[in-house]
Design a protein around this motif. Structure first.
Motif, PDB file in Angstrom:
ATOM      1  N   LEU A 401       0.825  -1.202   0.000  1.00 55.96           N
ATOM      2  CA  LEU A 401       0.000   0.000   0.000  1.00 55.96           C
ATOM      3  C   LEU A 401       0.860   1.255   0.000  1.00 55.96           C
ATOM      4  N   PHE A 402       1.966   1.191   0.748  1.00 60.27           N
ATOM      5  CA  PHE A 402       2.870   2.343   0.832  1.00 60.27           C
ATOM      6  C   PHE A 402       3.471   2.646  -0.542  1.00 60.27           C
ATOM      7  N   VAL A 403       3.946   1.627  -1.236  1.00 59.29           N
ATOM      8  CA  VAL A 403       4.549   1.829  -2.560  1.00 59.29           C
ATOM      9  C   VAL A 403       3.494   2.272  -3.571  1.00 59.29           C
ATOM     10  N   THR A 404       2.259   1.805  -3.409  1.00 58.17           N
ATOM     11  CA  THR A 404       1.172   2.220  -4.305  1.00 58.17           C
ATOM     12  C   THR A 404       1.028   3.735  -4.337  1.00 58.17           C
ATOM     13  N   ASN A 405       1.090   4.346  -3.160  1.00 54.64           N
ATOM     14  CA  ASN A 405       0.947   5.803  -3.072  1.00 54.64           C
ATOM     15  C   ASN A 405       2.124   6.544  -3.699  1.00 54.64           C
ATOM     16  N   LEU A 406       3.274   5.878  -3.761  1.00 56.53           N
ATOM     17  CA  LEU A 406       4.442   6.487  -4.400  1.00 56.53           C
ATOM     18  C   LEU A 406       4.417   6.278  -5.911  1.00 56.53           C
ATOM     19  N   ALA A 407       3.871   5.144  -6.347  1.00 56.76           N
ATOM     20  CA  ALA A 407       3.926   4.768  -7.755  1.00 56.76           C
ATOM     21  C   ALA A 407       2.883   5.484  -8.604  1.00 56.76           C
ATOM     22  N   PHE A 408       1.679   5.683  -8.048  1.00 54.10           N
ATOM     23  CA  PHE A 408       0.579   6.198  -8.859  1.00 54.10           C
ATOM     24  C   PHE A 408       0.028   7.523  -8.349  1.00 54.10           C
ATOM     25  N   GLU A 409      -0.432   8.318  -9.294  1.00 50.79           N
ATOM     26  CA  GLU A 409      -1.233   9.504  -8.983  1.00 50.79           C
ATOM     27  C   GLU A 409      -2.660   9.314  -9.474  1.00 50.79           C
ATOM     28  N   ASN A 410      -2.822   8.461 -10.464  1.00 47.93           N
ATOM     29  CA  ASN A 410      -4.125   8.162 -11.031  1.00 47.93           C
ATOM     30  C   ASN A 410      -4.971   7.384 -10.010  1.00 47.93           C
ATOM     31  N   GLU A 411      -6.106   7.952  -9.607  1.00 52.01           N
ATOM     32  CA  GLU A 411      -6.949   7.334  -8.581  1.00 52.01           C
ATOM     33  C   GLU A 411      -7.472   5.966  -9.004  1.00 52.01           C
ATOM     34  N   ILE A 412      -7.704   5.783 -10.316  1.00 59.20           N
ATOM     35  CA  ILE A 412      -8.197   4.486 -10.800  1.00 59.20           C
ATOM     36  C   ILE A 412      -7.140   3.404 -10.592  1.00 59.20           C
ATOM     37  N   PHE A 413      -5.897   3.716 -10.929  1.00 54.98           N
ATOM     38  CA  PHE A 413      -4.812   2.749 -10.732  1.00 54.98           C
ATOM     39  C   PHE A 413      -4.609   2.446  -9.246  1.00 54.98           C
ATOM     40  N   ILE A 414      -4.715   3.483  -8.407  1.00 55.52           N
ATOM     41  CA  ILE A 414      -4.565   3.288  -6.960  1.00 55.52           C
ATOM     42  C   ILE A 414      -5.639   2.330  -6.443  1.00 55.52           C
TER      43      ILE A 414
END
Length: 445
Positions: A401-414
């Motif tokens: 979850l932590f890396v997800t917030n670093l990897a994406f800005e697109n809310e759909i991808f998150i």
């Protein structure tokens, strides 16, 4: 007749039960799971909008009408509170490297290379499904293992599981955490301010020098670490969690009083306390208080600053920081399009990466090392145990979850990434538990 320590009603009905609950190895996983479930329930309730809006509130400082360090509550949790989590990870890493399972090549080779395989294969599998575009940036998401959840599931089996298996999973997860920190440092760092980074590194060097010349005050390291290292790393663009790990390596790991001296001193102190004349009431005499203070001081000096900090911060991280992080990040609002989201390239890449990638990487690389006679399976462990651990390692949760917030800005991808993380972690945890539980039954028959 033995003297019994008197227990007050508060201790009997409140303090002792709470302490017993906190001390159990499975408790941290239970609290983290409860925070996750609560976040999902609220995110799919009439309070959904209020829940999501809460994390958008800005917190910062105003100076001459200009905002400084103005970040959302969500960002402060991920960059501030989680820095404490990564600081504890750094302390654990240093302890394991100095005198634990990573202290020698023979001990470390299997968990380190197993962790390495368990990071490479999930990333490759994810890239197979997301080889271009913005979605490609999520390759680091399935690389991580949530040590708290994985160990929580393992400890549910209690004494049935050999200690060597718990040690192996701990060493594997710590090596995995180190790999995750390096991935964040090199691949998920924004534009860098060289000036702020240089200032932060100067403070870091100052703390390394302080360690070498014998400064042992944890308060000193906290002030310089937060006000110098963490703050300037945060402003430099390098993720602040990296500063937390580096800061942990500056903490002294040597005791001021060695074990044999401590034992001798305690014998003398206890003899003095025994001979001290009591005052025949509830209070202690000045002499008794002085002896107890000396005992407290010598006890403190026998523990290394590193272990003292790790011991103090561990319950704070387990029962405050990680539950808050989970509550702030796990709130996925499911829609009627859930099946399409769960079958998207991002979600499938994460599910396959965590489950199959972790299994292939950990079990496959470990087996190869043993076949080549480069490493041995720890005493008491079987190949069935290794299969179970490889599946438990697919519980990515916190770090993913932590890396997800670093990897994406697109809310759909998150959203798709979070769904993939939940599905993979649930399947890996359940299947890993069942295999280990069945393996134990077979071994005992």
């Amino acid at each position: 007749m033995k003297e019994q320590i008197k227990t007050s009603p508060v201790e009997k009905w409140i303090t002792n039960p709470v302490n017993n609950f906190i001390s159990k190895s499975t408790t941290g996983g239970i609290v983290l799971f409860a925070s996750t479930v609560l976040a999902i329930l609220i995110a799919n309730s009439p309070w959904s909008n209020a829940y999501h809006h809460l994390w958008e509130h800005k917190i910062g400082f105003l100076f001459d009408s200009k905002p400084y360090l103005s970040n959302s509550l969500h960002e402060w949790i991920n960059d501030g509170l989680m820095a404490i989590f990564f600081f504890v990870v750094g302390l654990e890493l240093k302890r394991e490297i100095i005198g634990g399972e990573l202290s020698s090549i023979k001990k470390a080779i299997l968990p380190i290379f197993g962790a390495f395989g368990g990071m490479i294969f999930p990333a490759l599998i994810y890239i197979l499904f997301n080889n271009s575009g913005e979605a490609n940036a999520g390759w680091g998401i399935p690389m991580a293992t949530d040590i708290g959840f994985a160990l929580g599931v393992l400890f549910l089996l209690g004494s049935k599981i050999p200690t060597s298996l718990k040690v192996f999973l701990t060493a594997l997860a710590i090596a995995d955490d180190l790999g995750a920190v390096l991935v964040i440092a090199f691949f998920y760092t924004s534009d860098i301010s060289i000036v702020n980074l240089a200032i932060g590194c100067s403070f870091l060097l100052f703390l390394f020098i302080a360690n070498k010349i014998g400064v042992r005050s944890t308060t000193f390291y906290a002030i310089i670490g937060v006000g110098g290292v963490w703050l300037f790393f945060l402003m430099s663009g390098v993720h602040a969690t990296i500063a937390a790990v580096l800061l942990a390596f500056t903490i002294p790991a040597n005791a001021k009083v060695n074990e044999s001296l401590f034992i001798n001193k305690m014998k003398l102190f206890l003899e003095r306390f025994k001979q001290a004349i009591p005052n025949q009431n509830r209070t202690l005499t000045s002499e008794q208080q002085e002896i107890l203070e000396e005992i407290r001081e010598k006890t403190k000096h026998t523990m290394t600053p590193l272990q003292r900090l790790e011991h103090r911060l561990h319950p704070i991280v387990t029962f405050i920081i990680l539950p808050i992080f989970a509550f702030a990040n796990a709130g996925v609002t499911f829609s009627n399009d859930f099946l399409n989201q769960a079958s998207s390239p991002v979600a499938i890449g994460i599910i396959f990466g965590l489950i199959f990638g972790k299994f292939i990487g950990i079990f496959g690389v470990s087996t190869l090392l043993m076949k080549l006679k480069l490493a041995d399976l720890p005493s008491g462990m079987t190949y069935q145990h290794l299969i179970g651990v490889a599946l438990l390692a697919s519980i990515g949760f916190t770090m993913s979850l932590f890396v997800t917030n670093l990897a994406f800005e697109n809310e759909i991808f998150i959203l798709e990434a979070k769904i993939g993380i939940f599905i993979a972690s649930f399947i890996g945890g359940i299947v890993g538990f069942l295999i280990l539980n069945k393996t134990n039954t077979i071994n005992n028959d």
